[in-house]
Motif scaffolding. Structure first.
Motif, short mmCIF file in Angstrom:
data_model
loop_
_atom_site.label_atom_id
_atom_site.label_comp_id
_atom_site.label_asym_id
_atom_site.label_seq_id
_atom_site.Cartn_x
_atom_site.Cartn_y
_atom_site.Cartn_z
N ARG A 1 0.76 -1.36 -0.22
CA ARG A 1 0.08 -0.11 -0.18
C ARG A 1 0.82 1.24 -0.43
O ARG A 1 1.64 1.09 0.69
CB ARG A 1 -0.88 0.31 1.07
CG ARG A 1 -2.29 -0.63 1.28
CD ARG A 1 -3.16 -0.47 2.46
NE ARG A 1 -3.73 -1.87 2.80
CZ ARG A 1 -4.43 -2.60 3.70
NH1 ARG A 1 -3.39 -2.52 4.59
NH2 ARG A 1 -4.95 -4.24 3.20
N VAL A 2 0.10 2.76 -0.61
CA VAL A 2 1.54 3.72 -0.46
C VAL A 2 -0.14 4.65 0.39
O VAL A 2 -1.57 4.24 0.12
CB VAL A 2 1.49 4.50 -2.35
CG1 VAL A 2 2.77 3.35 -1.87
CG2 VAL A 2 0.99 4.63 -3.26
N PHE B 1 -3.95 3.64 -1.39
CA PHE B 1 -3.98 2.47 -3.23
C PHE B 1 -3.26 1.32 -2.28
O PHE B 1 -2.28 1.29 -2.28
CB PHE B 1 -2.60 3.37 -3.91
CG PHE B 1 -3.95 4.34 -4.72
CD1 PHE B 1 -4.60 4.23 -5.97
CD2 PHE B 1 -3.17 6.21 -4.18
CE1 PHE B 1 -5.12 5.29 -5.90
CE2 PHE B 1 -4.09 7.06 -4.47
CZ PHE B 1 -5.24 6.65 -5.90
N ARG B 2 -3.85 0.46 -3.57
CA ARG B 2 -3.26 -1.06 -3.30
C ARG B 2 -2.26 -1.36 -4.43
O ARG B 2 -2.41 -0.88 -5.22
CB ARG B 2 -4.05 -2.16 -3.64
CG ARG B 2 -3.23 -3.04 -3.01
CD ARG B 2 -4.59 -4.57 -3.38
NE ARG B 2 -5.27 -4.29 -1.60
CZ ARG B 2 -5.22 -4.19 -0.20
NH1 ARG B 2 -3.23 -5.37 -0.26
NH2 ARG B 2 -5.64 -4.31 0.59
N MET C 1 -8.79 1.91 -7.52
CA MET C 1 -7.98 2.31 -6.26
C MET C 1 -6.50 1.07 -6.04
O MET C 1 -6.16 1.09 -4.85
CB MET C 1 -8.10 2.66 -4.58
CG MET C 1 -9.77 3.25 -4.33
SD MET C 1 -9.19 5.18 -4.84
CE MET C 1 -8.30 5.67 -4.00
N SER C 2 -5.41 1.37 -7.24
CA SER C 2 -4.88 -0.03 -7.20
C SER C 2 -3.69 0.49 -7.85
O SER C 2 -3.98 2.13 -8.79
CB SER C 2 -5.43 -1.25 -8.46
OG SER C 2 -6.09 -2.08 -6.85
N GLU D 1 2.17 4.10 -10.43
CA GLU D 1 0.79 4.86 -11.91
C GLU D 1 -0.06 4.62 -11.24
O GLU D 1 0.09 3.13 -10.61
CB GLU D 1 1.88 3.76 -12.69
CG GLU D 1 2.83 4.26 -13.49
CD GLU D 1 3.51 3.38 -14.41
OE1 GLU D 1 4.55 3.95 -15.24
OE2 GLU D 1 3.24 2.40 -14.66
N VAL D 2 -1.04 4.64 -11.55
CA VAL D 2 -2.43 4.46 -10.96
C VAL D 2 -3.35 5.09 -12.58
O VAL D 2 -2.64 5.74 -13.15
CB VAL D 2 -3.11 5.46 -10.18
CG1 VAL D 2 -1.72 5.08 -8.53
CG2 VAL D 2 -3.54 7.38 -10.38
#
Length: 161
Positions: free
Chosen positions: A30-31, A42-43, A66-67, A128-129
């Motif tokens: 996670r961040v 985010f995972r 949310m990854s 990166e999302v």
């Protein structure tokens, strides 16, 4: 005497009771980001070897909202990315060794071979999302990111806060 079957359960319970929200925020997968806009978690998958960084999110057809993927470099440096073989639009969040966002590139175009520079010489992390997520949250230069891979002695937002 503790029942041997209850021992692991008690250990997990004690760990949960002694844990803090900061500990939960600083997990390898996670961040967490924070700014004037609030916080977001985010995972992430971690890309911390040359091979993993080269592969990145190529050939990924979809990703949960949310990854993302956190690219971790051994030292701060100038970085540049491209979207060859990447099938989904991405936001690239370029972060310095202190966990502070230096630059955000929004909505990188899938399959584009144009280089996307990090914007400074001291990038050590790239998150990166999904494309558009940065704008949705307000993630921008100055946003703080925390993760256990950041040297906690220089982190703007340490894991123990």
């Amino acid at each position: 005497m503790i029942n041997t079957r209850l021992g692991p359960i008690l250990a997990i319970l004690l760990l949960c009771l002694s844990g803090t929200s900061a500990l939960a925020a600083c997990q390898e997968d996670r961040v967490e980001l924070r700014g004037d806009w609030g916080t977001a978690r985010f995972r992430v998958a971690i890309a911390d070897t040359a091979a993993e960084r080269a592969q990145g999110l190529m050939h990924v057809e979809e990703m949960p909202r949310m990854s993302g993927m956190l690219f971790v470099y051994e030292r701060p440096q100038r970085v540049s990315f491209w979207m060859e073989n990447t099938l989904i639009p991405l936001d690239m969040i370029f972060v310095g060794p202190d966990g502070v966002v230096r630059n955000v590139h929004e909505n990188a175009i899938p399959l584009d071979r144009t280089g996307i520079p990090g914007g400074s010489n001291d990038i050590q992390y790239v998150l990166e999302v999904n494309g558009g997520v940065s704008a949705d949250f307000g993630i921008s230069e100055g946003t703080q990111l925390r993760h256990p891979s950041i040297d906690q002695t220089q982190a703007a937002w340490p894991c123990d806060e």
